[in-house]
Design a protein around this motif. Structure first.
Motif, PDB file in Angstrom:
ATOM      1  N   GLN A  13       0.826  -1.196   0.000  1.00 36.64           N
ATOM      2  CA  GLN A  13       0.000   0.000   0.000  1.00 36.64           C
ATOM      3  C   GLN A  13       0.865   1.253   0.000  1.00 36.64           C
ATOM      4  N   ALA A  14       0.311   2.342  -0.503  1.00 38.53           N
ATOM      5  CA  ALA A  14       1.014   3.615  -0.464  1.00 38.53           C
ATOM      6  C   ALA A  14       1.461   3.927   0.959  1.00 38.53           C
ATOM      7  N   GLY A  15       2.691   4.417   1.088  1.00 32.42           N
ATOM      8  CA  GLY A  15       3.276   4.681   2.384  1.00 32.42           C
ATOM      9  C   GLY A  15       4.049   3.523   2.962  1.00 32.42           C
ATOM     10  N   GLY A  16       3.945   2.368   2.352  1.00 29.99           N
ATOM     11  CA  GLY A  16       4.632   1.189   2.830  1.00 29.99           C
ATOM     12  C   GLY A  16       6.082   1.134   2.388  1.00 29.99           C
ATOM     13  N   ALA A  17       6.730   0.005   2.679  1.00 32.67           N
ATOM     14  CA  ALA A  17       8.149  -0.156   2.415  1.00 32.67           C
ATOM     15  C   ALA A  17       8.453  -1.553   1.908  1.00 32.67           C
ATOM     16  N   LEU A  18       9.506  -1.651   1.132  1.00 28.22           N
ATOM     17  CA  LEU A  18      10.050  -2.915   0.666  1.00 28.22           C
ATOM     18  C   LEU A  18      11.562  -2.818   0.655  1.00 28.22           C
ATOM     19  N   ARG A  19      12.232  -3.948   0.748  1.00 26.15           N
ATOM     20  CA  ARG A  19      13.661  -4.003   0.518  1.00 26.15           C
ATOM     21  C   ARG A  19      13.940  -4.969  -0.616  1.00 26.15           C
ATOM     22  N   LEU A  20      14.491  -4.448  -1.686  1.00 27.48           N
ATOM     23  CA  LEU A  20      14.882  -5.257  -2.820  1.00 27.48           C
ATOM     24  C   LEU A  20      16.313  -5.745  -2.641  1.00 27.48           C
ATOM     25  N   SER A  21      16.572  -6.961  -3.072  1.00 24.87           N
ATOM     26  CA  SER A  21      17.907  -7.536  -3.022  1.00 24.87           C
ATOM     27  C   SER A  21      18.346  -7.928  -4.417  1.00 24.87           C
ATOM     28  N   GLN A  82      16.483  -0.145  -0.381  1.00 30.13           N
ATOM     29  CA  GLN A  82      15.406   0.029   0.582  1.00 30.13           C
ATOM     30  C   GLN A  82      14.451   1.085   0.049  1.00 30.13           C
ATOM     31  N   LEU A  83      13.194   0.721  -0.118  1.00 29.36           N
ATOM     32  CA  LEU A  83      12.175   1.611  -0.647  1.00 29.36           C
ATOM     33  C   LEU A  83      11.204   1.952   0.476  1.00 29.36           C
ATOM     34  N   ASN A  84      11.195   3.201   0.899  1.00 27.60           N
ATOM     35  CA  ASN A  84      10.305   3.673   1.945  1.00 27.60           C
ATOM     36  C   ASN A  84       9.327   4.697   1.386  1.00 27.60           C
ATOM     37  N   SER A  85       8.261   4.923   2.137  1.00 23.65           N
ATOM     38  CA  SER A  85       7.261   5.926   1.766  1.00 23.65           C
ATOM     39  C   SER A  85       6.828   5.769   0.316  1.00 23.65           C
ATOM     40  N   LEU A  86       6.480   4.563  -0.045  1.00 21.52           N
ATOM     41  CA  LEU A  86       6.179   4.259  -1.439  1.00 21.52           C
ATOM     42  C   LEU A  86       4.921   4.964  -1.916  1.00 21.52           C
ATOM     43  N   LYS A  87       4.957   5.357  -3.174  1.00 23.06           N
ATOM     44  CA  LYS A  87       3.861   6.046  -3.835  1.00 23.06           C
ATOM     45  C   LYS A  87       3.384   5.208  -5.011  1.00 23.06           C
ATOM     46  N   PRO A  88       2.125   5.378  -5.418  1.00 19.11           N
ATOM     47  CA  PRO A  88       1.654   4.625  -6.585  1.00 19.11           C
ATOM     48  C   PRO A  88       2.525   4.814  -7.817  1.00 19.11           C
ATOM     49  N   GLY A 118      14.739  -8.554 -13.294  1.00 21.04           N
ATOM     50  CA  GLY A 118      13.764  -7.647 -12.729  1.00 21.04           C
ATOM     51  C   GLY A 118      12.891  -8.274 -11.664  1.00 21.04           C
ATOM     52  N   THR A 119      12.350  -7.423 -10.801  1.00 21.92           N
ATOM     53  CA  THR A 119      11.370  -7.817  -9.808  1.00 21.92           C
ATOM     54  C   THR A 119      10.286  -6.747  -9.752  1.00 21.92           C
ATOM     55  N   GLN A 120       9.039  -7.167  -9.714  1.00 23.10           N
ATOM     56  CA  GLN A 120       7.912  -6.249  -9.830  1.00 23.10           C
ATOM     57  C   GLN A 120       7.572  -5.629  -8.481  1.00 23.10           C
ATOM     58  N   VAL A 121       7.411  -4.309  -8.474  1.00 20.88           N
ATOM     59  CA  VAL A 121       6.931  -3.566  -7.314  1.00 20.88           C
ATOM     60  C   VAL A 121       5.627  -2.893  -7.709  1.00 20.88           C
ATOM     61  N   THR A 122       4.572  -3.176  -6.969  1.00 21.76           N
ATOM     62  CA  THR A 122       3.271  -2.584  -7.226  1.00 21.76           C
ATOM     63  C   THR A 122       2.793  -1.889  -5.958  1.00 21.76           C
ATOM     64  N   VAL A 123       2.464  -0.613  -6.080  1.00 20.89           N
ATOM     65  CA  VAL A 123       2.034   0.195  -4.942  1.00 20.89           C
ATOM     66  C   VAL A 123       0.594   0.616  -5.174  1.00 20.89           C
TER      67      VAL A 123
END
Length: 125
Positions: A13-21, A82-88, A118-123
């Protein structure tokens, strides 16, 4: 044979976080400048971050500064994003890449020698 493999993407969800490796094999990882790119649906691929041989030599696209952090673990041959404060608008396929072995700070405009799949990120909104 060089292998570049991303992981860690997903749906958040928007505002969330992920860590890609990004796990790299088949090369002397510590001497390579590494970078992250992304390609939103229907748009061109764009560089978003890079990290050089010195871990404080990093660079970011303006749109992700203060939200994303790139790092590397040379003992494990892994580069992280590290992806923080994710936006659509961060929704994209995220790619890891090895740029070159020239000593010095990196640029997200540098050419790429090796690409991951690649790895898919969906917000979501």
């Amino acid at each position: 044979q060089v292998q570049v493999v991303e992981s860690g993407g997903g749906l958040v969800q928007a505002g969330g976080a992920l860590r890609l490796s990004c796990t790299v094999s088949g090369m002397s990882f510590e001497i390579w400048k590494m970078a992250w790119f992304r390609q939103p649906p229907g748009k061109e691929r764009e560089g978003i971050s890079c990290i050089s041989q010195r871990v404080d030599w990093t660079s970011y696209r303006d749109s992700v500064k203060g939200r994303f952090t790139v790092s590397r673990d040379n003992a494990k041959n892994i580069v992280y994003l590290q992806l923080n404060s994710l936006k659509p608008e961060d929704t994209a396929m995220y790619y890891c890449a090895a740029q070159n072995t020239r000593w010095g700070p990196c640029s997200i405009q540098d050419d790429v020698r090796y690409w991951g799949q690649g790895t898919q990120v969906t917000v979501s909104s």
